[in-house]
Design a protein around this motif. Sequence first.
Motif, PDB file in Angstrom:
ATOM      1  N   VAL A  16       0.845  -1.198   0.000  1.00 37.80           N
ATOM      2  CA  VAL A  16       0.000   0.000   0.000  1.00 37.80           C
ATOM      3  C   VAL A  16       0.880   1.247   0.000  1.00 37.80           C
ATOM      4  N   GLY A  17       0.559   2.182  -0.855  1.00 39.65           N
ATOM      5  CA  GLY A  17       1.300   3.437  -0.928  1.00 39.65           C
ATOM      6  C   GLY A  17       2.501   3.396  -1.856  1.00 39.65           C
ATOM      7  N   GLU A  18       2.852   2.218  -2.364  1.00 35.48           N
ATOM      8  CA  GLU A  18       4.001   2.097  -3.263  1.00 35.48           C
ATOM      9  C   GLU A  18       3.548   2.215  -4.713  1.00 35.48           C
ATOM     10  N   THR A  19       4.511   2.359  -5.607  1.00 35.32           N
ATOM     11  CA  THR A  19       4.236   2.427  -7.036  1.00 35.32           C
ATOM     12  C   THR A  19       4.875   1.222  -7.724  1.00 35.32           C
ATOM     13  N   THR A  20       4.714   1.159  -9.029  1.00 32.27           N
ATOM     14  CA  THR A  20       5.340   0.059  -9.765  1.00 32.27           C
ATOM     15  C   THR A  20       6.855   0.222  -9.871  1.00 32.27           C
ATOM     16  N   ASP A  21       7.413   1.248  -9.257  1.00 35.78           N
ATOM     17  CA  ASP A  21       8.867   1.363  -9.135  1.00 35.78           C
ATOM     18  C   ASP A  21       9.382   0.695  -7.864  1.00 35.78           C
ATOM     19  N   HIS A  22       8.495   0.067  -7.082  1.00 40.96           N
ATOM     20  CA  HIS A  22       8.927  -0.671  -5.892  1.00 40.96           C
ATOM     21  C   HIS A  22       9.921  -1.743  -6.328  1.00 40.96           C
ATOM     22  N   GLN A  23      10.952  -1.969  -5.525  1.00 38.52           N
ATOM     23  CA  GLN A  23      12.036  -2.877  -5.911  1.00 38.52           C
ATOM     24  C   GLN A  23      11.577  -4.310  -6.147  1.00 38.52           C
ATOM     25  N   LEU A  24      10.488  -4.743  -5.534  1.00 40.78           N
ATOM     26  CA  LEU A  24       9.995  -6.095  -5.781  1.00 40.78           C
ATOM     27  C   LEU A  24       9.271  -6.210  -7.120  1.00 40.78           C
ATOM     28  N   VAL A  25       8.841  -5.081  -7.651  1.00 38.83           N
ATOM     29  CA  VAL A  25       8.103  -5.052  -8.905  1.00 38.83           C
ATOM     30  C   VAL A  25       9.010  -4.670 -10.065  1.00 38.83           C
ATOM     31  N   ASN A  26       9.900  -3.724  -9.828  1.00 34.94           N
ATOM     32  CA  ASN A  26      10.757  -3.198 -10.882  1.00 34.94           C
ATOM     33  C   ASN A  26      12.216  -3.280 -10.454  1.00 34.94           C
ATOM     34  N   PRO A  27      12.888  -4.373 -10.834  1.00 35.96           N
ATOM     35  CA  PRO A  27      14.289  -4.515 -10.421  1.00 35.96           C
ATOM     36  C   PRO A  27      15.221  -3.494 -11.056  1.00 35.96           C
ATOM     37  N   PHE A  28      14.711  -2.695 -11.998  1.00 37.74           N
ATOM     38  CA  PHE A  28      15.524  -1.662 -12.639  1.00 37.74           C
ATOM     39  C   PHE A  28      15.077  -0.267 -12.244  1.00 37.74           C
ATOM     40  N   GLY A  29      14.186  -0.167 -11.275  1.00 35.36           N
ATOM     41  CA  GLY A  29      13.648   1.122 -10.851  1.00 35.36           C
ATOM     42  C   GLY A  29      14.620   1.910  -9.990  1.00 35.36           C
ATOM     43  N   PRO A  30      14.260   3.145  -9.664  1.00 40.27           N
ATOM     44  CA  PRO A  30      15.145   4.033  -8.909  1.00 40.27           C
ATOM     45  C   PRO A  30      15.385   3.573  -7.473  1.00 40.27           C
ATOM     46  N   ASN A  31      14.532   2.716  -6.939  1.00 40.59           N
ATOM     47  CA  ASN A  31      14.691   2.242  -5.563  1.00 40.59           C
ATOM     48  C   ASN A  31      15.382   0.882  -5.489  1.00 40.59           C
ATOM     49  N   SER A  32      15.767   0.350  -6.627  1.00 38.84           N
ATOM     50  CA  SER A  32      16.362  -0.985  -6.687  1.00 38.84           C
ATOM     51  C   SER A  32      17.874  -0.911  -6.787  1.00 38.84           C
ATOM     52  N   LEU A  44      16.073 -18.326 -16.779  1.00 41.13           N
ATOM     53  CA  LEU A  44      15.096 -18.681 -17.797  1.00 41.13           C
ATOM     54  C   LEU A  44      13.866 -17.811 -17.569  1.00 41.13           C
ATOM     55  N   VAL A  45      13.528 -16.994 -18.566  1.00 34.49           N
ATOM     56  CA  VAL A  45      12.350 -16.141 -18.496  1.00 34.49           C
ATOM     57  C   VAL A  45      11.311 -16.739 -19.442  1.00 34.49           C
ATOM     58  N   VAL A  46      10.139 -17.072 -18.890  1.00 31.51           N
ATOM     59  CA  VAL A  46       9.061 -17.683 -19.665  1.00 31.51           C
ATOM     60  C   VAL A  46       7.851 -16.780 -19.587  1.00 31.51           C
ATOM     61  N   VAL A  47       7.200 -16.556 -20.746  1.00 29.75           N
ATOM     62  CA  VAL A  47       6.029 -15.689 -20.765  1.00 29.75           C
ATOM     63  C   VAL A  47       5.084 -16.139 -21.870  1.00 29.75           C
ATOM     64  N   GLY A  48       3.799 -15.964 -21.626  1.00 29.78           N
ATOM     65  CA  GLY A  48       2.801 -16.210 -22.654  1.00 29.78           C
ATOM     66  C   GLY A  48       2.715 -15.003 -23.574  1.00 29.78           C
ATOM     67  N   GLY A  49       2.543 -15.241 -24.859  1.00 30.32           N
ATOM     68  CA  GLY A  49       2.467 -14.158 -25.823  1.00 30.32           C
ATOM     69  C   GLY A  49       1.283 -13.230 -25.610  1.00 30.32           C
ATOM     70  N   SER A  50       0.240 -13.720 -24.925  1.00 30.18           N
ATOM     71  CA  SER A  50      -0.944 -12.898 -24.636  1.00 30.18           C
ATOM     72  C   SER A  50      -0.986 -12.462 -23.174  1.00 30.18           C
ATOM     73  N   ASP A  51       0.103 -12.666 -22.457  1.00 32.75           N
ATOM     74  CA  ASP A  51       0.192 -12.296 -21.043  1.00 32.75           C
ATOM     75  C   ASP A  51       0.216 -10.772 -20.932  1.00 32.75           C
ATOM     76  N   LEU A  52      -0.538 -10.228 -19.977  1.00 28.75           N
ATOM     77  CA  LEU A  52      -0.519  -8.785 -19.742  1.00 28.75           C
ATOM     78  C   LEU A  52       0.885  -8.288 -19.385  1.00 28.75           C
ATOM     79  N   ARG A  56       6.797  -6.477 -20.128  1.00 31.18           N
ATOM     80  CA  ARG A  56       7.652  -6.305 -18.950  1.00 31.18           C
ATOM     81  C   ARG A  56       8.654  -7.454 -18.832  1.00 31.18           C
ATOM     82  N   ALA A  57       8.195  -8.677 -19.079  1.00 27.32           N
ATOM     83  CA  ALA A  57       9.082  -9.841 -19.016  1.00 27.32           C
ATOM     84  C   ALA A  57      10.156  -9.771 -20.094  1.00 27.32           C
ATOM     85  N   GLU A  58       9.762  -9.361 -21.294  1.00 32.36           N
ATOM     86  CA  GLU A  58      10.730  -9.245 -22.377  1.00 32.36           C
ATOM     87  C   GLU A  58      11.756  -8.152 -22.064  1.00 32.36           C
TER      88      GLU A  58
END
Length: 109
Positions: A16-32, A44-52, A56-58
């Motif tokens: 709560v109160g965090e953004t998508t720049d939180h280090q658990l969400v964005n390992p390349f963000g300003p807080n990481s 190994l990064v695996v993703v579905g082509g129709s995944d929302l 981000r995974a790519e």
Amino acid sequence: MCCAKLNRFWRLSIPVGETTDHQLVNPFGPNSKSLEAIDLDPILVVVGGSDLLRDRAEDYAMKLKDWGKDVEYEEFEGQQHGFFTINPNSEPSKKLMLVIKQFMNKYSA
């Protein structure tokens, strides 16, 4: 609609109160911490082509590759997030199990 849905999922996933720049969400963000200098095991990064989260995974995989990390990226065309748990006996799920097996065999001592 897609972006609104994705934003709702993020709000449910981050503290709560965090953004998508939180280090658990964005390992390349300003807080990481930078991963560039860290010696990482192969990834190994695996993703579905129709995944929302496909873009981000790519981006994650490509950024790590740009830093010289050993990354394998597998995208399953037409598949959604968690496709292998939704239908574990489907052909894409069976292919994923082979991809994982090959990855593990390649990097096992």
